[in-house]
Design an enzyme around this catalytic site. Structure first.
Site, PDB file in Angstrom:
ATOM      1  N   CYS A   1       3.757  74.194  33.121  1.00 52.14           N
ATOM      2  CA  CYS A   1       4.870  75.124  33.240  1.00 52.14           C
ATOM      3  C   CYS A   1       5.825  74.504  34.242  1.00 52.14           C
ATOM      4  CB  CYS A   1       4.418  76.540  33.627  1.00 52.14           C
ATOM      5  SG  CYS A   1       3.756  76.743  35.294  1.00 52.14           S
ATOM      6  N   TYR A   2       6.882  75.184  34.592  1.00 49.68           N
ATOM      7  CA  TYR A   2       7.919  74.599  35.440  1.00 49.68           C
ATOM      8  C   TYR A   2       7.332  73.987  36.712  1.00 49.68           C
ATOM      9  CZ  TYR A   2      12.421  74.090  37.799  1.00 49.68           C
ATOM     10  OH  TYR A   2      13.522  73.593  38.458  1.00 49.68           O
TER      11      TYR A   2
END
Length: 144
Positions: free
Chosen positions: A64-65
């Site tokens: 994810c980010y």
């Protein structure tokens, strides 16, 4: 090896990751947007963790980010030891001392070159027998 791979978004980095894993000879099982579904990071992390815990995959990789959210979600699954790794040394340590079975990567900070270094360390390192006592202690926490 069967590797469960999930991310809350499909990016250039996730495409490079999947290609790299396949080039290394791994069977890749995709989750979330990588599999064409729209799932949030908690669901992606959990799904990859469940695939590993159930034996459908030998190991998992979540993205994810920041990598933090999916690692937290994966770690909610009993039997999962997900480690957020920003460099090869951390990846090797996570495998050696924690017998980590899910690698978490940041889509923001991980470059293709760094990702390859992390994968090299992750797949080249195993947990030695003398660490089994601490791993067994971690596994006991799954029953709490």
């Amino acid at each position: 090896m069967r590797i469960a791979v999930g991310s809350d978004e499909r990016t250039y980095m996730t495409d490079v990751l999947i290609t790299e894993l396949k080039q290394r000879g791994h069977d890749v099982i995709l989750f979330g947007p990588l599999a064409g579904t729209s799932e949030l990071w908690p669901d992606v992390g959990r799904a990859v963790g469940e695939a590993v815990a159930a034996g459908q995959a030998d190991q998992g990789i979540v993205c994810c980010y920041t990598g933090t959210g999916v690692s937290i979600a994966a770690n909610k699954v009993p039997g999962i030891r997900a480690a957020l790794c920003h460099d090869a040394q951390t990846a090797a340590g996570a495998r050696k001392w924690n017998d980590a079975n899910v690698l978490a990567l940041s889509l923001r900070t991980t470059t293709p070159e760094l990702m390859r270094e992390i994968l090299d360390a992750w797949f080249a390192t195993e947990c030695p027998p003398e660490e089994q006592i601490t791993i067994d202690r971690l596994r006991a926490f799954d029953k709490l």
